[in-house]
Design an enzyme around this catalytic site. Structure first.
Site, mmCIF file in Angstrom:
data_model
loop_
_atom_site.group_PDB
_atom_site.id
_atom_site.type_symbol
_atom_site.label_atom_id
_atom_site.label_comp_id
_atom_site.label_asym_id
_atom_site.label_seq_id
_atom_site.Cartn_x
_atom_site.Cartn_y
_atom_site.Cartn_z
ATOM 1 C CB SER A 45 8.230 -1.032 6.396
ATOM 2 O OG SER A 45 8.665 -1.477 7.654
ATOM 3 C CD GLU A 46 4.447 -4.272 9.817
ATOM 4 O OE1 GLU A 46 4.880 -4.333 8.646
ATOM 5 O OE2 GLU A 46 4.611 -5.176 10.675
#
Lengths: 211, 235
Positions: A45-46
């Protein structure tokens, strides 16, 4: 008969391989996580997390633990947290194996538009431009036609681009297209939904592709 | 050693705010945002701000509070989709907006804080983001030059600090905060707890104290933007 969103996610999950590090875009691509089966996949998840777990049980939400869609999630035994700079070092540096993203338009040369409709939708690109610039394999999931019935896989994008020549696989609700490389190979129609013929796909697509 | 510990946001920001300044803020969505400093900047009424932050808060919370009072002249962000007032001000031309891809924005803060005025990235090549920027080919691949960012002030939120200004973040509330902490001429950190000397493991400090000039214990609402849960089976 068109595939449902869940069937599209099931099809997209076939792009996963054991051991992959994967970033799933917001919206339909997040459904792909439900279809990984026995494959050992690590989700990135960035906003700063590797090894993203499922949504928390009711009452166990943690405001400090969210995904890129700002949804509450959970951690796993393998989870690592890191800064945004480290997160995009993974992405831009080509360390992720695969990203699955939504799209407004994909062009027959692999251009992608998914972040802006001038004068209408001004939300921003978030991490999408970095993802397509750095990830070696990009799978797009989208409806075959927009709400007005216009094709979304088209000769050239009309909307502002997210990246040029970046899409490898397109999964729509009626067909799957894939190209062998980003060096001029054309998209090939590799699958159709049950009861949908190649002729049907051609009739509903303006982009050039091979069968 | 000079004292770095302040009693609250207002005293920690005292003497640092001026009209037209650039403020770099940590946070992603509403997660790990310096909510106490934002409220204090609103109360101080500082105007014509350029705010560098991945997001712009929501209506009525986070940086949305500074948009409501028209204190922000320009935002540099990657995603502003959660804020109606932002959209209204932007579409009516009252607010300037510079979109920066999320990874580029993180790196611009990191570079600015590391004394690097510019760097090359492949992100955004061939898009609106590349317009007007220097292009350069390395090993057959085209890159664009992006500028490092240094703000007059950085405001960050951490979990724990010590009185020296060492910071530890918690889970995904880390996000942009470590880079933002390096990218201010002065950095003010708000934390949940200031612990005793030696209570932070030196091997596990995320932001070393040299980057932090002022620190205070805040009170946090920690609003959740999208509460997503699994339902428990009925017993």
């Amino acid at each position: 008969m068109a595939w449902t969103r869940d069937e599209m996610a099931q099809r997209a999950a076939r792009e996963l391989k054991d051991g992959f590090y994967v970033n799933l875009g917001i919206g339909m691509p997040t459904l792909v996580a439900n279809h990984a089966g026995d494959l050992d996949i690590t989700l990135q998840s960035e906003n700063g997390m590797l090894g993203m777990g499922p949504f928390p049980w009711e009452g166990e939400e943690d405001a400090d633990l969210i995904n890129a869609g700002k949804q509450t999630v959970t951690e796993l035994p393998r989870t690592a947290y890191f800064s945004s700079a480290d997160s995009f070092a993974m992405i831009r540096g080509g360390h992720m194996d695969l990203s699955i993203l939504g799209a407004m338009e994909v062009a027959e040369n692999g251009d992608l538009a998914n972040w802006m409709v001038p004068g209408k939708m001004v939300k921003g690109m978030g991490g999408a431009m970095d993802l397509v610039a750095g990830t070696p394999r990009i799978v797009v999931m989208m409806e075959h036609s927009d709400k007005a019935g216009n094709p979304k896989f088209i000769p050239a994008c009309t909307l502002p681009l997210t990246g040029r020549n970046v899409v490898d696989v397109i999964i729509t609700d009626i067909a799957v297209f894939e190209r062998a490389d980003r060096k001029g190979a054309p998209f090939r129609l590799v699958e159709t939904a049950p009861g949908v013929s190649a002729e049907d796909v051609k009739a509903r697509t303006t982009a050039a592709f091979v069968v | 050693m000079a004292n770095k510990v302040y009693s609250d946001a207002a005293s920690a920001l005292d003497g640092l705010l001026f009209d037209g300044m650039t403020i770099v803020s940590g946070g992603f969505g509403l997660c790990g945002i310096p909510e106490n400093s934002i409220a204090a900047i609103r109360a101080a009424g500082t105007k014509n701000l350029t705010v560098v932050s991945n997001n712009a808060g929501v209506d009525g919370f986070g940086l949305g509070l500074l948009l409501e009072t028209r204190q922000v002249k320009k935002m540099i962000s990657s995603y502003v989709g959660e804020n109606k007032e932002f959209e209204r001000q932007y579409l009516s031309g009252e607010l300037e907006l510079e979109f920066a891809p999320q990874g580029t924005l993180a790196e611009r803060m990191r570079a600015g804080g590391a004394g690097i005025p510019g760097f090359y990235t492949r992100t955004g090549v061939g898009t609106l983001v590349a317009e007007g920027k220097e292009h350069k080919v390395f090993d057959g691949e085209t890159y664009i030059m992006e500028r490092g960012i240094v703000g007059d002030l950085a405001i960050v939120k951490a979990w724990k600090a010590d009185r020296f200004g060492n910071l530890v973040f918690r889970k995904t509330a880390r996000n942009f905060n470590p880079m933002a902490a390096t990218a201010g001429k002065v950095t003010v950190a708000e934390v949940e707890e200031i612990v005793a000397d030696g209570a932070l493991d030196p091997d596990l400090i995320h932001t070393p104290s040299v980057f932090v000039q002022r620190v205070f214990v805040g009170t946090f609402e920690k609003r959740i933007e999208q509460r997503t849960v699994r339902k428990r089976e009925a017993a």
